[in-house]
Write a protein that holds these residues in place. Sequence first.
Motif, PDB file in Angstrom:
ATOM      1  N   GLU A 148       0.850  -1.193   0.000  1.00  0.00           N
ATOM      2  CA  GLU A 148       0.000   0.000   0.000  1.00  0.00           C
ATOM      3  C   GLU A 148       0.885   1.242   0.000  1.00  0.00           C
ATOM      4  OE1 GLU A 148      -2.292   0.444   3.522  1.00  0.00           O
ATOM      5  OE2 GLU A 148      -3.265   2.271   2.848  1.00  0.00           O
ATOM      6  N   VAL A 149       0.625   2.137  -0.951  1.00  0.00           N
ATOM      7  CA  VAL A 149       1.362   3.389  -1.021  1.00  0.00           C
ATOM      8  C   VAL A 149       0.913   4.308   0.115  1.00  0.00           C
ATOM      9  CG1 VAL A 149       1.725   5.488  -2.377  1.00  0.00           C
ATOM     10  CG2 VAL A 149       1.694   3.250  -3.509  1.00  0.00           C
ATOM     11  N   ARG A 150       1.901   4.847   0.829  1.00  0.00           N
ATOM     12  CA  ARG A 150       1.578   5.781   1.904  1.00  0.00           C
ATOM     13  C   ARG A 150       2.667   6.829   1.988  1.00  0.00           C
ATOM     14  NH1 ARG A 150       1.659   5.598   7.826  1.00  0.00           N
ATOM     15  NH2 ARG A 150       2.955   3.721   7.692  1.00  0.00           N
ATOM     16  N   LEU A 151       2.255   8.087   2.150  1.00  0.00           N
ATOM     17  CA  LEU A 151       3.177   9.203   2.321  1.00  0.00           C
ATOM     18  C   LEU A 151       2.830   9.908   3.624  1.00  0.00           C
ATOM     19  CD1 LEU A 151       3.045  10.533  -1.337  1.00  0.00           C
ATOM     20  CD2 LEU A 151       5.006   9.454  -0.255  1.00  0.00           C
ATOM     21  N   VAL A 152       3.856  10.203   4.412  1.00  0.00           N
ATOM     22  CA  VAL A 152       3.650  10.844   5.701  1.00  0.00           C
ATOM     23  C   VAL A 152       4.457  12.134   5.747  1.00  0.00           C
ATOM     24  CG1 VAL A 152       3.858  10.622   8.192  1.00  0.00           C
ATOM     25  CG2 VAL A 152       3.272   8.608   6.807  1.00  0.00           C
ATOM     26  N   ASP A 153       3.730  13.258   5.798  1.00  0.00           N
ATOM     27  CA  ASP A 153       4.362  14.574   5.892  1.00  0.00           C
ATOM     28  C   ASP A 153       4.609  14.929   7.347  1.00  0.00           C
ATOM     29  OD1 ASP A 153       3.524  15.036   3.082  1.00  0.00           O
ATOM     30  OD2 ASP A 153       1.540  15.324   3.979  1.00  0.00           O
ATOM     31  N   SER A 154       5.655  15.702   7.593  1.00  0.00           N
ATOM     32  CA  SER A 154       5.890  16.199   8.942  1.00  0.00           C
ATOM     33  C   SER A 154       6.787  17.435   8.882  1.00  0.00           C
ATOM     34  CB  SER A 154       6.554  15.117   9.805  1.00  0.00           C
ATOM     35  OG  SER A 154       7.829  14.779   9.287  1.00  0.00           O
ATOM     36  N   GLY A 155       6.896  18.124  10.011  1.00  0.00           N
ATOM     37  CA  GLY A 155       7.807  19.253  10.114  1.00  0.00           C
ATOM     38  C   GLY A 155       7.146  20.617  10.156  1.00  0.00           C
ATOM     39  N   GLU A 179       2.549  34.915   3.671  1.00  0.00           N
ATOM     40  CA  GLU A 179       1.822  34.313   2.554  1.00  0.00           C
ATOM     41  C   GLU A 179       2.233  32.869   2.277  1.00  0.00           C
ATOM     42  OE1 GLU A 179       3.474  37.224   2.576  1.00  0.00           O
ATOM     43  OE2 GLU A 179       4.477  37.610   0.644  1.00  0.00           O
ATOM     44  N   ASP A 180       3.243  32.367   2.977  1.00  0.00           N
ATOM     45  CA  ASP A 180       3.592  30.952   2.881  1.00  0.00           C
ATOM     46  C   ASP A 180       2.736  30.088   3.814  1.00  0.00           C
ATOM     47  OD1 ASP A 180       7.017  31.990   2.688  1.00  0.00           O
ATOM     48  OD2 ASP A 180       5.756  31.295   1.029  1.00  0.00           O
ATOM     49  N   THR A 181       1.918  30.729   4.621  1.00  0.00           N
ATOM     50  CA  THR A 181       1.039  29.993   5.524  1.00  0.00           C
ATOM     51  C   THR A 181       0.097  29.104   4.732  1.00  0.00           C
ATOM     52  OG1 THR A 181       1.133  31.656   7.270  1.00  0.00           O
ATOM     53  CG2 THR A 181      -0.796  30.215   7.241  1.00  0.00           C
ATOM     54  N   ALA A 182       0.129  27.808   5.028  1.00  0.00           N
ATOM     55  CA  ALA A 182      -0.671  26.845   4.265  1.00  0.00           C
ATOM     56  C   ALA A 182      -0.486  25.457   4.860  1.00  0.00           C
ATOM     57  CB  ALA A 182      -0.234  26.824   2.799  1.00  0.00           C
ATOM     58  N   ILE A 183      -1.324  24.543   4.398  1.00  0.00           N
ATOM     59  CA  ILE A 183      -1.057  23.128   4.631  1.00  0.00           C
ATOM     60  C   ILE A 183      -0.197  22.645   3.462  1.00  0.00           C
ATOM     61  CG2 ILE A 183      -2.033  20.826   4.923  1.00  0.00           C
ATOM     62  CD1 ILE A 183      -4.611  22.179   5.889  1.00  0.00           C
ATOM     63  N   TYR A 184       0.902  21.995   3.783  1.00  0.00           N
ATOM     64  CA  TYR A 184       1.829  21.499   2.759  1.00  0.00           C
ATOM     65  C   TYR A 184       1.675  19.990   2.633  1.00  0.00           C
ATOM     66  CZ  TYR A 184       4.123  26.014   2.456  1.00  0.00           C
ATOM     67  OH  TYR A 184       4.394  27.345   2.228  1.00  0.00           O
ATOM     68  N   PHE A 185       1.547  19.546   1.395  1.00  0.00           N
ATOM     69  CA  PHE A 185       1.378  18.134   1.088  1.00  0.00           C
ATOM     70  C   PHE A 185       2.527  17.649   0.210  1.00  0.00           C
ATOM     71  CE2 PHE A 185      -3.057  17.898   2.400  1.00  0.00           C
ATOM     72  CZ  PHE A 185      -3.531  19.192   2.188  1.00  0.00           C
ATOM     73  N   CYS A 186       3.042  16.467   0.496  1.00  0.00           N
ATOM     74  CA  CYS A 186       3.919  15.834  -0.478  1.00  0.00           C
ATOM     75  C   CYS A 186       3.076  14.922  -1.352  1.00  0.00           C
ATOM     76  CB  CYS A 186       5.065  15.071   0.183  1.00  0.00           C
ATOM     77  SG  CYS A 186       4.622  13.600   1.103  1.00  0.00           S
ATOM     78  N   MET A 187       3.525  14.757  -2.552  1.00  0.00           N
ATOM     79  CA  MET A 187       2.743  14.004  -3.524  1.00  0.00           C
ATOM     80  C   MET A 187       3.686  13.251  -4.449  1.00  0.00           C
ATOM     81  SD  MET A 187       1.488  14.140  -6.899  1.00  0.00           S
ATOM     82  CE  MET A 187       0.089  13.298  -7.683  1.00  0.00           C
ATOM     83  N   PRO A 241      -2.449  21.462  -9.804  1.00  0.00           N
ATOM     84  CA  PRO A 241      -2.697  20.183  -9.121  1.00  0.00           C
ATOM     85  C   PRO A 241      -4.152  19.998  -8.724  1.00  0.00           C
ATOM     86  CG  PRO A 241      -1.577  21.704  -7.661  1.00  0.00           C
ATOM     87  CD  PRO A 241      -1.586  22.355  -9.012  1.00  0.00           C
ATOM     88  N   THR A 242      -4.581  18.753  -8.809  1.00  0.00           N
ATOM     89  CA  THR A 242      -5.889  18.327  -8.323  1.00  0.00           C
ATOM     90  C   THR A 242      -5.683  17.030  -7.560  1.00  0.00           C
ATOM     91  OG1 THR A 242      -6.423  16.952 -10.236  1.00  0.00           O
ATOM     92  CG2 THR A 242      -6.993  19.295 -10.378  1.00  0.00           C
ATOM     93  N   ARG A 243      -6.744  16.556  -6.958  1.00  0.00           N
ATOM     94  CA  ARG A 243      -6.675  15.315  -6.184  1.00  0.00           C
ATOM     95  C   ARG A 243      -7.079  14.107  -7.037  1.00  0.00           C
ATOM     96  NH1 ARG A 243      -4.965  15.103  -0.642  1.00  0.00           N
ATOM     97  NH2 ARG A 243      -5.200  17.200   0.225  1.00  0.00           N
ATOM     98  N   GLU A 244      -6.655  14.108  -8.293  1.00  0.00           N
ATOM     99  CA  GLU A 244      -7.074  13.002  -9.156  1.00  0.00           C
ATOM    100  C   GLU A 244      -6.414  11.680  -8.767  1.00  0.00           C
ATOM    101  OE1 GLU A 244      -5.646  13.149 -13.258  1.00  0.00           O
ATOM    102  OE2 GLU A 244      -4.282  14.769 -12.702  1.00  0.00           O
ATOM    103  N   TYR A 245      -5.323  11.739  -8.026  1.00  0.00           N
ATOM    104  CA  TYR A 245      -4.671  10.520  -7.535  1.00  0.00           C
ATOM    105  C   TYR A 245      -4.579  10.605  -6.007  1.00  0.00           C
ATOM    106  CZ  TYR A 245      -3.327  10.102 -12.443  1.00  0.00           C
ATOM    107  OH  TYR A 245      -3.341  10.019 -13.808  1.00  0.00           O
ATOM    108  N   PRO A 246      -5.687  10.464  -5.321  1.00  0.00           N
ATOM    109  CA  PRO A 246      -5.724  10.701  -3.869  1.00  0.00           C
ATOM    110  C   PRO A 246      -4.833   9.774  -3.064  1.00  0.00           C
ATOM    111  CG  PRO A 246      -7.767   9.681  -4.616  1.00  0.00           C
ATOM    112  CD  PRO A 246      -7.013  10.078  -5.839  1.00  0.00           C
ATOM    113  N   ASN A 247      -4.544   8.593  -3.575  1.00  0.00           N
ATOM    114  CA  ASN A 247      -3.717   7.648  -2.822  1.00  0.00           C
ATOM    115  C   ASN A 247      -2.247   8.036  -2.794  1.00  0.00           C
ATOM    116  OD1 ASN A 247      -5.976   6.131  -2.332  1.00  0.00           O
ATOM    117  ND2 ASN A 247      -5.588   4.681  -3.976  1.00  0.00           N
ATOM    118  N   PHE A 248      -1.869   9.023  -3.607  1.00  0.00           N
ATOM    119  CA  PHE A 248      -0.462   9.392  -3.722  1.00  0.00           C
ATOM    120  C   PHE A 248      -0.144  10.712  -3.018  1.00  0.00           C
ATOM    121  CE2 PHE A 248      -0.392   5.778  -6.019  1.00  0.00           C
ATOM    122  CZ  PHE A 248      -0.626   5.812  -7.390  1.00  0.00           C
TER     123      PHE A 248
END
Length: 130
Positions: A1-8, A89-97, A112-119
């Motif tokens: 199962e593909v999984r990505l975990v962001d942190s920091g 202006e850098d305030t945001a939720i950051y996602f790796c993809m 970008p869109t969420r067309e590949y939500p599992n990634f």
Amino acid sequence: EVRLVDSGGDLVQTGGSLKLSCAAFGFTLGFYWMYWVRQAPGKGLEWVSSINHDGTTTNYAASVKGRFTISRDNPKNAMYLQMDSLKPEDTAIYFCMRAPFALTEWAGYERPTREYPNFWGQGTQVTVSS
């Protein structure tokens, strides 16, 4: 199962620095282009940076060029985003993809869109105070 975990992500003052991490599970990171995408409050997804499978090619949005640095450590199955000279202006939720296909740049990365939500990672909050 593909999984990505962001942190920091964290709260930081204007001009400060943060380093985001993305840990990859369930696939070999070294075969894929990787991306950082962010979403500011009330706004859509915005591409921030990308890096090719072996780290020899990097790209940045104009808004972060010269301040952010993307990198990767393939043996550790990890990717990073060093963010310096942070602005409110850098305030945001950051996602790796992860790109959907091996050794192929994601065709939709600039809009970008969420067309590949599992990634996508779950996101990490960066807040820059003025």
